[in-house]
Scaffold this motif. Structure first.
Motif, short mmCIF file in Angstrom:
data_model
loop_
_atom_site.label_atom_id
_atom_site.label_comp_id
_atom_site.label_asym_id
_atom_site.label_seq_id
_atom_site.Cartn_x
_atom_site.Cartn_y
_atom_site.Cartn_z
N TRP A 276 -11.27 41.92 3.76
CA TRP A 276 -11.22 40.80 4.72
C TRP A 276 -11.66 41.25 6.11
O TRP A 276 -12.32 40.49 6.83
CB TRP A 276 -9.81 40.21 4.76
N ASN A 277 -11.32 42.48 6.49
CA ASN A 277 -11.80 42.99 7.78
C ASN A 277 -13.31 43.18 7.79
O ASN A 277 -13.99 42.85 8.76
CB ASN A 277 -11.11 44.32 8.10
N TYR A 278 -13.85 43.74 6.70
CA TYR A 278 -15.30 43.89 6.59
C TYR A 278 -16.00 42.53 6.62
O TYR A 278 -17.04 42.36 7.24
CB TYR A 278 -15.66 44.62 5.29
N LEU A 279 -15.39 41.56 5.93
CA LEU A 279 -15.98 40.22 5.86
C LEU A 279 -16.00 39.57 7.24
O LEU A 279 -16.99 38.95 7.64
CB LEU A 279 -15.18 39.37 4.87
N LYS A 280 -14.91 39.73 7.97
CA LYS A 280 -14.83 39.16 9.31
C LYS A 280 -15.84 39.82 10.25
O LYS A 280 -16.46 39.16 11.09
CB LYS A 280 -13.41 39.33 9.84
N ALA A 281 -16.04 41.13 10.08
CA ALA A 281 -17.00 41.84 10.92
C ALA A 281 -18.43 41.45 10.59
O ALA A 281 -19.29 41.38 11.47
CB ALA A 281 -16.80 43.35 10.75
N SER A 282 -18.71 41.19 9.32
CA SER A 282 -20.09 40.84 8.92
C SER A 282 -20.49 39.45 9.38
O SER A 282 -21.67 39.17 9.56
CB SER A 282 -20.23 40.94 7.40
N LEU B 96 -26.74 36.66 4.36
CA LEU B 96 -25.32 36.56 4.73
C LEU B 96 -24.46 36.28 3.51
O LEU B 96 -23.41 36.90 3.31
CB LEU B 96 -25.14 35.46 5.78
N ILE B 97 -24.88 35.33 2.68
CA ILE B 97 -24.13 34.97 1.48
C ILE B 97 -24.08 36.15 0.51
O ILE B 97 -23.03 36.47 -0.06
CB ILE B 97 -24.77 33.74 0.80
N PHE B 98 -25.22 36.84 0.36
CA PHE B 98 -25.27 38.01 -0.53
C PHE B 98 -24.34 39.11 -0.02
O PHE B 98 -23.60 39.73 -0.77
CB PHE B 98 -26.70 38.53 -0.63
N SER B 99 -24.40 39.35 1.30
CA SER B 99 -23.56 40.38 1.90
C SER B 99 -22.08 40.06 1.73
O SER B 99 -21.28 40.93 1.37
CB SER B 99 -23.91 40.52 3.38
N ALA B 100 -21.70 38.78 1.99
CA ALA B 100 -20.30 38.38 1.85
C ALA B 100 -19.82 38.53 0.42
O ALA B 100 -18.71 39.01 0.16
CB ALA B 100 -20.12 36.94 2.33
N THR B 101 -20.66 38.13 -0.53
CA THR B 101 -20.31 38.25 -1.94
C THR B 101 -20.10 39.71 -2.33
O THR B 101 -19.16 40.05 -3.05
CB THR B 101 -21.40 37.61 -2.82
N THR B 102 -21.01 40.57 -1.85
CA THR B 102 -20.91 41.99 -2.17
C THR B 102 -19.63 42.59 -1.61
O THR B 102 -18.92 43.36 -2.29
CB THR B 102 -22.13 42.74 -1.61
N ILE B 103 -19.31 42.25 -0.37
CA ILE B 103 -18.09 42.76 0.25
C ILE B 103 -16.86 42.33 -0.55
O ILE B 103 -15.97 43.13 -0.84
CB ILE B 103 -17.99 42.28 1.71
N LEU B 104 -16.82 41.07 -0.92
CA LEU B 104 -15.67 40.55 -1.66
C LEU B 104 -15.52 41.22 -3.01
O LEU B 104 -14.39 41.48 -3.47
CB LEU B 104 -15.80 39.03 -1.83
N LYS B 105 -16.63 41.49 -3.67
CA LYS B 105 -16.57 42.08 -5.01
C LYS B 105 -16.32 43.58 -4.99
O LYS B 105 -15.61 44.10 -5.84
CB LYS B 105 -17.88 41.80 -5.76
#
Length: 511
Positions: A75-81, A58-67
């Motif tokens: 922010w929409n992708y992050l909220k969905a993940s 989850l942390i890796f996925s969130a970091t990747t989305i943000l970067k």
């Protein structure tokens, strides 16, 4: 097949070896079953391992989305993940992963707190993490704002029990968490400077001093600038003795300084000024000498404070010795130094030396200030030179300086003493026309001077003007008029004024 069975797969081996290994496989499996974890424990470990793996993903996925994603879509992708939101430990770890993108880390910090579905609130761990990340990027204003919020909310903020073991000891919640997260965030000492600064802005000087006492033994040294500021505030709020004690506690006694905390000239000047304000001249001298021993050379400010201390004690010989010492060190006296010594000479009535210093100052290209003229006017009034004082006043006006109330009163008083009340009256009217009324003292001096010369009618006109300016008669006013009428031989008016004075509750000290 058991774990051991995987390793003791005997297919394809010779018969005798198969038999021998089969016997020992059974005994070894029995041994492990009796000495290893129960099945429930194994399930718990597997569950924790799977949970940790999921959280890391989850942390890796969130970091990747943000970067990787654009600012509008991330922010929409992050909220969905992660529809359930992020807890403070996850927020902290994601911020660390974004440490090279501090503005993005700050945006994520604020975004995560605004999500309605997020049941978690930021705690000290998430606050301190973002503070560190911003501090290492020198984003001071953001750090100051977050530290202030953390200080205000410190009582309600706590570390979540779901996170790593970060128990708070005697250091205090905010400071303790900052220290414990310092290394993992690859932070810098600036964060502690800003923490101390935040406490100073909140007027929590004692808390700021305690933070320094806790940091220094742990090898975390605030900058000398913030230490000097704290030393000044400690000295102002608790006195010079407490300031000296704090100095010795932080920097060590005599020449023994702790690594990373070496006092500079500003440190010593802060202490010298604190001692000067309390009139502790002897301790100033000791500190001045100690500063030289520590190879910390005094500057012009250091000499100015000590010269002022000697001048106030009327010890002009010692002040001149310091002046000469300052010149020997190659230091150039500034306007403060000249004004101090000129004022010292004027206070003792040595107007000749004061004028000599004034001439030297102008020759050296230093322009006089308003204070320079006020000192010289005071010196000439003390020496009884009213004309010189008036000339200086006119020169002062040409330089567009405005005299203060005491300077005006000195000139009016001296003119009245010299029985030049008409000059005093004209001077007073000029002052009122140019600068307005400062206080009632110049009116009282004029009334006394006019009555002493028997000019009671003119004194009455001044008294009427004084009342119009909002200054009513007092006991000095009545005494001046009673004495004036007595000198004119008008006993009736003098007695009438006595009765009037008694009626309003004023009593003369002498009959």
């Amino acid at each position: 097949m058991t774990i051991l069975g995987c390793f003791l797969n005997i297919r394809g081996l010779p018969l005798k070896l198969k038999t021998w290994l089969g016997i020992y496989q059974f005994s070894i499996e029995a041994h492990f079953k009796s000495h290893t974890f129960s099945s429930s424990t194994q399930k718990t470990l597997l569950s924790a391992e799977e949970g940790g793996k999921e959280e890391n993903e989850l942390i890796f996925s969130a970091t990747t989305i943000l970067k990787e994603h654009r600012s509008k879509s991330r922010w929409n992708y992050l909220k969905a993940s992660c529809p359930q939101g992020f807890n403070p430990q996850q927020v902290s770890q994601i911020i660390i992963n974004l440490r090279n993108k501090p503005h993005l880390a700050l945006a994520f910090f604020y975004w995560s707190a605004k999500q309605k579905q997020n049941s978690y609130k930021h705690n000290l761990l998430s606050y301190c993490t973002i503070i560190h990340i911003l501090a290492r990027s020198r984003l001071k204003n953001h750090v100051r704002s977050l530290i202030l919020k953390a200080m205000v909310e410190e009582q309600s903020l706590s570390l979540s029990p779901e996170g790593p073991s970060l128990s708070i000891s005697e250091l205090g919640n905010l400071l303790g968490t900052l220290i414990r997260t310092y290394r993992s965030c690859d932070s810098c000492p600036l964060v502690f400077d800003l923490l101390i600064e935040g406490h100073l802005r909140a007027k929590k000087v004692d808390c700021a001093a305690e933070i320094v006492r806790l940091l220094v033994p742990r090898g975390l040294h605030p900058s000398i600038g913030i230490l000097n500021t704290l030393l000044r505030l400690v000295s102002q709020s608790k006195g010079s003795n407490e300031g000296l004690s704090f100095f010795k506690e932080i920097f060590g006694n005599e020449t023994r300084f702790r690594a990373g905390s070496c006092p500079n000239i500003q440190t010593f000047n802060t202490l010298i000024l604190a001692l000067y304000r309390e009139g502790k001249l002897e301790r100033e001298n000791l500190l001045f000498d100690e500063m030289s021993k520590m190879d910390c050379k005094p500057n012009t400010f250091s000499y100015n404070v000590l010269i002022a201390a000697y001048c106030e004690k009327r010890k002009l010989e010692e002040a001149v010795e310091l002046w000469d010492g300052m010149l020997e060190r190659g230091l150039t006296p500034d306007i403060v130094a000249y004004n101090t010594l000129i004022g010292g000479y004027c206070d003792i009535g040595d107007i000749n030396h004061a004028e000599a210093m004034y001439r030297e100052m102008t020759i050296n290209g230093i322009s006089p200030t308003c204070l320079t003229y006020e000192h010289l006017i005071h010196g000439h009034c003390k020496s009884g030179s009213a004309d010189e004082a008036l000339l200086l006043y006119k020169d002062m006006c040409r330089h567009h300086f405005e005299p203060n109330g005491s300077t005006i009163n000195e000139i009016v008083g001296l003119l009245c003493i010299e029985r030049r009340t008409q000059d005093a009256l004209e001077f007073q009217r000029e002052i009122v026309r140019k600068y307005g009324v400062r206080d009632r003292e110049s009116y009282d001096l004029l009334i006394n001077g006019l009555c002493a010369e028997g000019k009671v009618e003119e004194a009455l006109a001044v008294q009427a003007e004084m009342v119009c300016r909002g200054f009513g008669p007092n006991i000095q006013t009545y005494r001046a008029f009673i004495d004036g009428y007595a000198k004119l031989g008008d006993a009736n008016k003098a007695e009438k004024l006595r009765k009037e004075m008694l009626d309003i509750g004023l009593v003369l000290d002498d009959p």
